[in-house]
Design a protein around this motif. Structure first.
Motif, PDB file in Angstrom:
ATOM      1  N   GLY A 241      -9.294  -0.202  -1.097  1.00 20.25           N
ATOM      2  CA  GLY A 241      -8.201  -1.143  -0.803  1.00 20.25           C
ATOM      3  C   GLY A 241      -6.841  -0.506  -0.209  1.00 20.25           C
ATOM      4  O   GLY A 241      -5.783  -1.314  -0.075  1.00 20.25           O
ATOM      5  N   SER A 242      -6.856   0.722   0.019  1.00 22.58           N
ATOM      6  CA  SER A 242      -5.730   1.572   0.244  1.00 22.58           C
ATOM      7  C   SER A 242      -5.921   2.088   1.631  1.00 22.58           C
ATOM      8  O   SER A 242      -6.312   3.209   1.548  1.00 22.58           O
ATOM      9  CB  SER A 242      -5.058   2.392  -0.651  1.00 22.58           C
ATOM     10  N   PRO A 243      -5.596   1.817   2.840  1.00 24.68           N
ATOM     11  CA  PRO A 243      -5.891   2.547   4.042  1.00 24.68           C
ATOM     12  C   PRO A 243      -5.184   3.576   4.135  1.00 24.68           C
ATOM     13  O   PRO A 243      -5.832   4.676   4.729  1.00 24.68           O
ATOM     14  CB  PRO A 243      -5.127   1.198   5.024  1.00 24.68           C
ATOM     15  N   TRP A 244      -3.951   3.840   3.500  1.00 25.55           N
ATOM     16  CA  TRP A 244      -3.304   5.120   3.686  1.00 25.55           C
ATOM     17  C   TRP A 244      -3.821   6.167   2.781  1.00 25.55           C
ATOM     18  O   TRP A 244      -3.900   7.131   3.119  1.00 25.55           O
ATOM     19  CB  TRP A 244      -1.689   4.762   3.424  1.00 25.55           C
ATOM     20  N   LEU A 245      -4.269   5.594   1.748  1.00 24.54           N
ATOM     21  CA  LEU A 245      -5.085   6.542   0.757  1.00 24.54           C
ATOM     22  C   LEU A 245      -6.263   7.065   1.449  1.00 24.54           C
ATOM     23  O   LEU A 245      -6.496   8.337   1.600  1.00 24.54           O
ATOM     24  CB  LEU A 245      -5.333   5.867  -0.509  1.00 24.54           C
TER      25      LEU A 245
ATOM     26  N   LEU B 144       1.434   3.827  -3.253  1.00 19.30           N
ATOM     27  CA  LEU B 144       0.943   5.166  -3.025  1.00 19.30           C
ATOM     28  C   LEU B 144       2.136   6.105  -3.186  1.00 19.30           C
ATOM     29  O   LEU B 144       2.003   7.281  -3.702  1.00 19.30           O
ATOM     30  CB  LEU B 144       0.287   5.325  -1.670  1.00 19.30           C
TER      31      LEU B 144
ATOM     32  N   LEU C  94       4.712   8.970   4.221  1.00 20.44           N
ATOM     33  CA  LEU C  94       4.770   7.692   3.587  1.00 20.44           C
ATOM     34  C   LEU C  94       6.370   7.358   3.455  1.00 20.44           C
ATOM     35  O   LEU C  94       6.533   6.082   3.708  1.00 20.44           O
ATOM     36  CB  LEU C  94       4.164   7.880   2.294  1.00 20.44           C
TER      37      LEU C  94
ATOM     38  N   ASP D 221       0.839  -1.298   0.069  1.00 14.24           N
ATOM     39  CA  ASP D 221       0.127  -0.112   0.012  1.00 14.24           C
ATOM     40  C   ASP D 221       0.970   1.249  -0.043  1.00 14.24           C
ATOM     41  O   ASP D 221       0.633   2.019  -0.607  1.00 14.24           O
ATOM     42  CB  ASP D 221      -0.893  -0.046   1.162  1.00 14.24           C
ATOM     43  N   ILE D 222       1.734   1.268   0.945  1.00 13.91           N
ATOM     44  CA  ILE D 222       2.608   2.432   0.951  1.00 13.91           C
ATOM     45  C   ILE D 222       3.376   2.715  -0.304  1.00 13.91           C
ATOM     46  O   ILE D 222       3.664   3.693  -0.662  1.00 13.91           O
ATOM     47  CB  ILE D 222       3.724   2.272   2.157  1.00 13.91           C
TER      48      ILE D 222
ATOM     49  N   ARG E 251      -6.957   7.344   4.597  1.00 11.35           N
ATOM     50  CA  ARG E 251      -6.592   8.051   5.685  1.00 11.35           C
ATOM     51  C   ARG E 251      -6.262   9.604   5.187  1.00 11.35           C
ATOM     52  O   ARG E 251      -6.767  10.518   5.933  1.00 11.35           O
ATOM     53  CB  ARG E 251      -5.229   7.460   6.446  1.00 11.35           C
TER      54      ARG E 251
END
Lengths: 224, 224
Positions: free
Chosen positions: B152-156, A92, A163, A88-89, B158
DNA sequence: GGTTTTGAAATAATCGATTTTTTGCGACTA
DNA sequence: TAGTCGCAAAAAATCGATTATTTCAAAACC
């Protein structure tokens, strides 16, 4: 007017809380604490030479930043590592940094070019001694920050920085890979060249490769 | 085992600090404090019925979140508003939310479709009374969250949530515009339709328009 | 007259002690 | 013997008081 320390050295005088924040942040990214570990507050108090109140303020900030998990009535934990979160990181990072790079290359001026070359030079010089990892890490972070700085979006830069810190937590825990590391180092210089020449598409695609290659290294963190 | 409150209602028992955090966050977004205002800690202590320590912890979290500015030795300030920052926030919202929407539409399943319809319905129902603004705001936030949830992207998610809070600070300070508001309401339903039909391009472009229209409203905040 | 100094009041930050909640373990029970 | 219960120890959260720093206005100075 009494001259405050801030007026002397230009920096704002630090509080115990902000010093603890910086120190613990550094150590978290460095991998000093085990993933999933519960922080023993009284131990931290001794280690960072700071009282309970400023320490708790620092931990609260770190939780809001995403480098700690806070659970009501049961203290602070180091977030677990997972292959999935790393993906994910990394994905992104690619999206956001490519976005920022495009804008930076469009808006960066001569002053930016100078600072970028300076940052590149510092990075190359810091690279020499394997004993001073912290030096290199700082120069590396600064290089990437400088590269994207003139993108014009403070919020984008904020998220990218966040990030980057998350990513580094994984990368620094992973075993070093000299072969990949050499490639990554070369890419830094290529990036500068493309940035100066305003070859936007080339630079974007190289930055993507760069992050993907780092990702490959960082994946070693979840294996052990 | 003594049954704790959390075991009864399923929620984790809240601390004074986390309650203060939520309450002050809500009030900051609501526009209860003037932009640039310096927070008087002793006054807040009385208003939020909370001691100094938990209050400071809450303010530290809010600073790390970006809803406050913390200056060493000189306390906490409400960040100023600027046309320029609003532009940054709005543009980034467009980029990030369109990214998330695409992925959400690709990955969302039947359960998502149900929840989206439910969120749409709640939003329409909450819309009726002009007295219960807070109800509508909550439903609105929830609608947008639901729309993007399966990306599907927790960071996005957030970052999007964080930007949404920042944006709302501007929007809620701006004078209401019934004509635009009607358009925005209609767009919510259109978005649901497109999401269910997986018309990705249409939905992306509508979401972009939606944010731009909200932006137009929010710009009224910096005028007064 | 304008700038600098000074010191008291206000505010921010921190400390030490107390209260509240969770955790761990041994005894009890079905 | 697996599952509860209860209690003591540990840990988290909070409080009240103290210390350090900034602010602001009046006095001193150039």
């Amino acid at each position: 007017m009494t001259i405050s320390p801030s007026a002397v050295d230009g920096a704002v005088s630090e509080t115990a809380a902000s010093q603890a924040f910086e120190a613990i942040k550094r150590d978290l990214i460095r991998g000093r604490f085990a993933a999933g570990e519960k922080l023993a507050i009284s131990a931290l108090k001794a280690e960072y030479q700071v009282g309970l109140s400023p320490l708790r303020e620092a931990l609260n900030r770190l939780s809001a930043y995403g480098l700690l998990e806070q659970h009501n009535q049961r203290g602070f934990r180091v977030p677990p590592l997972s292959e999935q979160e790393l993906e994910d990181i990394a994905r992104l990072r690619i999206q956001l940094e490519c976005m920022a790079l495009t804008q930076a290359m469009q808006q960066g001026d001569a002053e930016w070019e100078s600072q970028l070359l300076a940052a590149q030079h510092r990075l190359l010089r810091a690279d020499q001694q394997p004993s001073q990892v912290e030096q290199w890490e700082q120069a590396h972070l600064r290089f990437h920050r400088t590269l994207l700085a003139p993108c014009g979006s403070p919020w984008l830069l904020r998220f990218i920085g966040q990030l980057h810190d998350q990513f580094d937590r994984y990368r620094r825990l992973a075993p070093p890979n000299p072969a990949i590391r050499a490639q990554l180092d070369a890419q830094h210089s290529e990036l500068v060249e493309m940035a100066l020449d305003r070859r936007i598409q080339d630079a974007r695609s190289l930055l993507e490769q760069h992050i993907q290659l780092s990702w490959q290294v960082a994946q070693g963190a979840t294996g052990c």
